[in-house]
Design a protein around this motif. Structure first.
Motif, PDB file in Angstrom:
ATOM      1  N   ALA A  12      -3.864  10.525  -3.785  1.00 35.81           N
ATOM      2  CA  ALA A  12      -5.298  10.488  -3.492  1.00 35.81           C
ATOM      3  C   ALA A  12      -5.919  11.851  -3.718  1.00 35.81           C
ATOM      4  CB  ALA A  12      -5.532  10.026  -2.052  1.00 35.81           C
ATOM      5  N   GLU A  13      -5.171  12.903  -3.381  1.00 32.16           N
ATOM      6  CA  GLU A  13      -5.668  14.264  -3.581  1.00 32.16           C
ATOM      7  C   GLU A  13      -5.850  14.567  -5.067  1.00 32.16           C
ATOM      8  OE1 GLU A  13      -4.081  18.698  -2.676  1.00 32.16           O
ATOM      9  OE2 GLU A  13      -3.794  17.204  -1.106  1.00 32.16           O
ATOM     10  N   GLN A  14      -5.038  13.933  -5.894  1.00 27.68           N
ATOM     11  CA  GLN A  14      -5.150  14.123  -7.347  1.00 27.68           C
ATOM     12  C   GLN A  14      -6.304  13.305  -7.941  1.00 27.68           C
ATOM     13  OE1 GLN A  14      -3.300  16.281  -9.104  1.00 27.68           O
ATOM     14  NE2 GLN A  14      -2.301  16.879  -7.198  1.00 27.68           N
ATOM     15  N   GLY A  15      -6.983  12.536  -7.101  1.00 25.56           N
ATOM     16  CA  GLY A  15      -8.123  11.756  -7.566  1.00 25.56           C
ATOM     17  C   GLY A  15      -7.764  10.340  -7.963  1.00 25.56           C
ATOM     18  N   ASN A  16      -6.590   9.869  -7.600  1.00 25.71           N
ATOM     19  CA  ASN A  16      -6.141   8.529  -7.927  1.00 25.71           C
ATOM     20  C   ASN A  16      -6.873   7.527  -7.026  1.00 25.71           C
ATOM     21  OD1 ASN A  16      -4.736   6.078  -8.078  1.00 25.71           O
ATOM     22  ND2 ASN A  16      -2.793   7.098  -8.499  1.00 25.71           N
ATOM     23  N   GLY A  17      -7.818   6.788  -7.597  1.00 25.26           N
ATOM     24  CA  GLY A  17      -8.628   5.827  -6.845  1.00 25.26           C
ATOM     25  C   GLY A  17      -7.816   4.750  -6.162  1.00 25.26           C
ATOM     26  N   PRO A  18      -6.876   4.087  -6.878  1.00 26.01           N
ATOM     27  CA  PRO A  18      -6.068   3.054  -6.217  1.00 26.01           C
ATOM     28  C   PRO A  18      -5.234   3.611  -5.047  1.00 26.01           C
ATOM     29  CG  PRO A  18      -5.916   2.802  -8.587  1.00 26.01           C
ATOM     30  CD  PRO A  18      -6.672   4.080  -8.328  1.00 26.01           C
ATOM     31  N   ALA A  19      -4.756   4.839  -5.167  1.00 26.12           N
ATOM     32  CA  ALA A  19      -3.991   5.447  -4.073  1.00 26.12           C
ATOM     33  C   ALA A  19      -4.894   5.681  -2.870  1.00 26.12           C
ATOM     34  CB  ALA A  19      -3.355   6.754  -4.518  1.00 26.12           C
ATOM     35  N   SER A  20      -6.130   6.109  -3.116  1.00 24.13           N
ATOM     36  CA  SER A  20      -7.080   6.309  -2.019  1.00 24.13           C
ATOM     37  C   SER A  20      -7.360   4.997  -1.309  1.00 24.13           C
ATOM     38  CB  SER A  20      -8.395   6.886  -2.546  1.00 24.13           C
ATOM     39  OG  SER A  20      -8.189   8.152  -3.086  1.00 24.13           O
ATOM     40  N   GLU A  21      -7.532   3.929  -2.086  1.00 29.19           N
ATOM     41  CA  GLU A  21      -7.788   2.616  -1.492  1.00 29.19           C
ATOM     42  C   GLU A  21      -6.574   2.123  -0.708  1.00 29.19           C
ATOM     43  OE1 GLU A  21      -9.239  -0.122  -4.454  1.00 29.19           O
ATOM     44  OE2 GLU A  21     -10.742   1.327  -5.125  1.00 29.19           O
ATOM     45  N   ALA A  22      -5.372   2.350  -1.243  1.00 29.23           N
ATOM     46  CA  ALA A  22      -4.152   1.943  -0.545  1.00 29.23           C
ATOM     47  C   ALA A  22      -3.994   2.721   0.759  1.00 29.23           C
ATOM     48  CB  ALA A  22      -2.934   2.150  -1.440  1.00 29.23           C
ATOM     49  N   LEU A  23      -4.312   3.989   0.717  1.00 26.54           N
ATOM     50  CA  LEU A  23      -4.241   4.830   1.906  1.00 26.54           C
ATOM     51  C   LEU A  23      -5.226   4.338   2.962  1.00 26.54           C
ATOM     52  CD1 LEU A  23      -2.991   7.377   3.162  1.00 26.54           C
ATOM     53  CD2 LEU A  23      -4.826   8.681   2.118  1.00 26.54           C
ATOM     54  N   PHE A  24      -6.428   4.030   2.521  1.00 30.44           N
ATOM     55  CA  PHE A  24      -7.448   3.526   3.436  1.00 30.44           C
ATOM     56  C   PHE A  24      -7.001   2.207   4.060  1.00 30.44           C
ATOM     57  CE2 PHE A  24     -11.384   1.306   4.517  1.00 30.44           C
ATOM     58  CZ  PHE A  24     -12.022   2.269   5.266  1.00 30.44           C
ATOM     59  N   SER A  25      -6.429   1.323   3.252  1.00 33.82           N
ATOM     60  CA  SER A  25      -5.950   0.031   3.768  1.00 33.82           C
ATOM     61  C   SER A  25      -4.823   0.225   4.772  1.00 33.82           C
ATOM     62  CB  SER A  25      -5.454  -0.851   2.621  1.00 33.82           C
ATOM     63  OG  SER A  25      -6.512  -1.164   1.760  1.00 33.82           O
ATOM     64  N   LEU A  26      -3.922   1.155   4.467  1.00 29.30           N
ATOM     65  CA  LEU A  26      -2.793   1.422   5.348  1.00 29.30           C
ATOM     66  C   LEU A  26      -3.249   1.963   6.697  1.00 29.30           C
ATOM     67  CD1 LEU A  26       0.303   1.370   5.361  1.00 29.30           C
ATOM     68  CD2 LEU A  26       0.262   3.728   4.558  1.00 29.30           C
ATOM     69  N   LEU A  27      -4.276   2.792   6.681  1.00 26.06           N
ATOM     70  CA  LEU A  27      -4.764   3.415   7.913  1.00 26.06           C
ATOM     71  C   LEU A  27      -5.977   2.695   8.506  1.00 26.06           C
ATOM     72  CD1 LEU A  27      -4.455   7.144   6.814  1.00 26.06           C
ATOM     73  CD2 LEU A  27      -2.926   5.868   8.313  1.00 26.06           C
ATOM     74  N   TYR A  28      -6.301   1.509   7.974  1.00 29.57           N
ATOM     75  CA  TYR A  28      -7.519   0.799   8.380  1.00 29.57           C
ATOM     76  C   TYR A  28      -7.582   0.546   9.882  1.00 29.57           C
ATOM     77  CZ  TYR A  28     -11.348  -2.529   8.491  1.00 29.57           C
ATOM     78  OH  TYR A  28     -12.530  -3.150   8.762  1.00 29.57           O
ATOM     79  N   SER A  29      -6.500   0.059  10.471  1.00 32.94           N
ATOM     80  CA  SER A  29      -6.554  -0.272  11.909  1.00 32.94           C
ATOM     81  C   SER A  29      -6.779   0.981  12.748  1.00 32.94           C
ATOM     82  CB  SER A  29      -5.286  -1.002  12.351  1.00 32.94           C
ATOM     83  OG  SER A  29      -4.156  -0.166  12.184  1.00 32.94           O
ATOM     84  N   GLU A  30      -6.156   2.099  12.369  1.00 34.90           N
ATOM     85  CA  GLU A  30      -6.372   3.337  13.115  1.00 34.90           C
ATOM     86  C   GLU A  30      -7.802   3.839  12.921  1.00 34.90           C
ATOM     87  OE1 GLU A  30      -4.403   7.713  13.821  1.00 34.90           O
ATOM     88  OE2 GLU A  30      -3.410   6.282  12.516  1.00 34.90           O
ATOM     89  N   LEU A  31      -8.322   3.716  11.712  1.00 39.08           N
ATOM     90  CA  LEU A  31      -9.694   4.138  11.447  1.00 39.08           C
ATOM     91  C   LEU A  31     -10.693   3.236  12.176  1.00 39.08           C
ATOM     92  CD1 LEU A  31      -9.407   5.010   7.666  1.00 39.08           C
ATOM     93  CD2 LEU A  31      -9.718   6.618   9.543  1.00 39.08           C
ATOM     94  N   HIS A  32     -10.384   1.953  12.280  1.00 35.76           N
ATOM     95  CA  HIS A  32     -11.257   1.024  12.995  1.00 35.76           C
ATOM     96  C   HIS A  32     -11.305   1.401  14.478  1.00 35.76           C
ATOM     97  CE1 HIS A  32     -12.855  -2.778  14.591  1.00 35.76           C
ATOM     98  NE2 HIS A  32     -13.406  -2.904  13.398  1.00 35.76           N
ATOM     99  N   ARG A  33     -10.148   1.736  15.048  1.00 33.02           N
ATOM    100  CA  ARG A  33     -10.084   2.175  16.440  1.00 33.02           C
ATOM    101  C   ARG A  33     -10.887   3.462  16.620  1.00 33.02           C
ATOM    102  NH1 ARG A  33      -7.292   5.967  18.843  1.00 33.02           N
ATOM    103  NH2 ARG A  33      -5.975   6.362  17.043  1.00 33.02           N
ATOM    104  N   LEU A  34     -10.777   4.351  15.651  1.00 32.61           N
ATOM    105  CA  LEU A  34     -11.522   5.607  15.689  1.00 32.61           C
ATOM    106  C   LEU A  34     -13.025   5.339  15.652  1.00 32.61           C
ATOM    107  CD1 LEU A  34     -11.531   8.740  15.462  1.00 32.61           C
ATOM    108  CD2 LEU A  34     -11.372   8.430  13.003  1.00 32.61           C
ATOM    109  N   ALA A  35     -13.468   4.427  14.789  1.00 34.47           N
ATOM    110  CA  ALA A  35     -14.889   4.081  14.701  1.00 34.47           C
ATOM    111  C   ALA A  35     -15.377   3.467  16.013  1.00 34.47           C
ATOM    112  CB  ALA A  35     -15.118   3.115  13.539  1.00 34.47           C
TER     113      ALA A  35
END
Length: 188
Positions: A12-35
């Motif tokens: 994701a740091e290298q600008g890989n869009g699919p990796a960023s989306e996969a990372l977001f999906s993987l951390l979605y529940s934690e991010l939802h709790r944070l929101a």
């Protein structure tokens, strides 16, 4: 699993869009709790929902191509927290603008207790003070984001940052003092 996350962060740091989306999906529940936590603390009475905040944060984060670096999970969560905080503050500013004669907005009736209501002006002052702190001492501002906005314990922050819990507590007190002085100075 942590190796997978590390690989996703690197991609994701290298600008890989699919990796960023996969990372977001993987951390979605934690991010939802944070929101949810962000809105519970600072968004009482706002018409902004948890999922809306989370998805708007994702959109804002994905538009920042190449300008962000996430070497680890803590920095990613801290960055997501700052994005959500800024969205809540922007929403509060827009509410203040409407109160001064701006546009009408259709909202649902809030059943929250009056004492839980957020003072928009105070929230904006704290946001400005935290922005100022991030320019002076970014590591200190990150501890504030992780503790106050993400809701992590001192032990969790210490583990994420590879420092002692006592150091986190000391830095937390420094940050609170700085923010208190800055907000009080704005009132004078």
């Amino acid at each position: 699993m942590s190796q997978d996350i590390a690989a996703l962060f690197a991609a994701a740091e290298q600008g890989n869009g699919p990796a960023s989306e996969a990372l977001f999906s993987l951390l979605y529940s934690e991010l939802h709790r944070l929101a949810q936590r962000e809105l519970a603390r600072h968004g009482a009475g706002m018409s902004l929902g948890t999922t809306t905040l989370l998805h708007q944060a994702y959109i804002n984060m994905s538009e920042q191509e190449g300008s962000t670096s996430f070497p680890d999970r803590a920095r990613f969560i801290g960055y997501a927290s700052r994005v959500m905080r800024n969205l809540i503050i922007d929403h509060a500013r827009n509410r203040q603008a409407r109160k001064r004669g701006g546009q009408f907005e259709i909202t649902t009736l809030s059943t929250s207790v009056a004492e839980d209501a957020v003072d928009d002006k105070e929230l904006m002052k704290v946001g400005s003070a935290l922005e100022e702190l991030s320019k002076v001492d970014p590591a200190l501002a990150e501890i504030v984001d992780l503790k106050f906005f993400c809701g992590f314990s001192f032990a969790e922050i210490a583990a994420m940052r590879n420092i002692t819990e006592r150091t986190v507590q000391r830095r937390w007190r420094e940050a609170r003092l700085y923010l208190h002085r800055t907000v009080r100075a704005d009132l004078s």
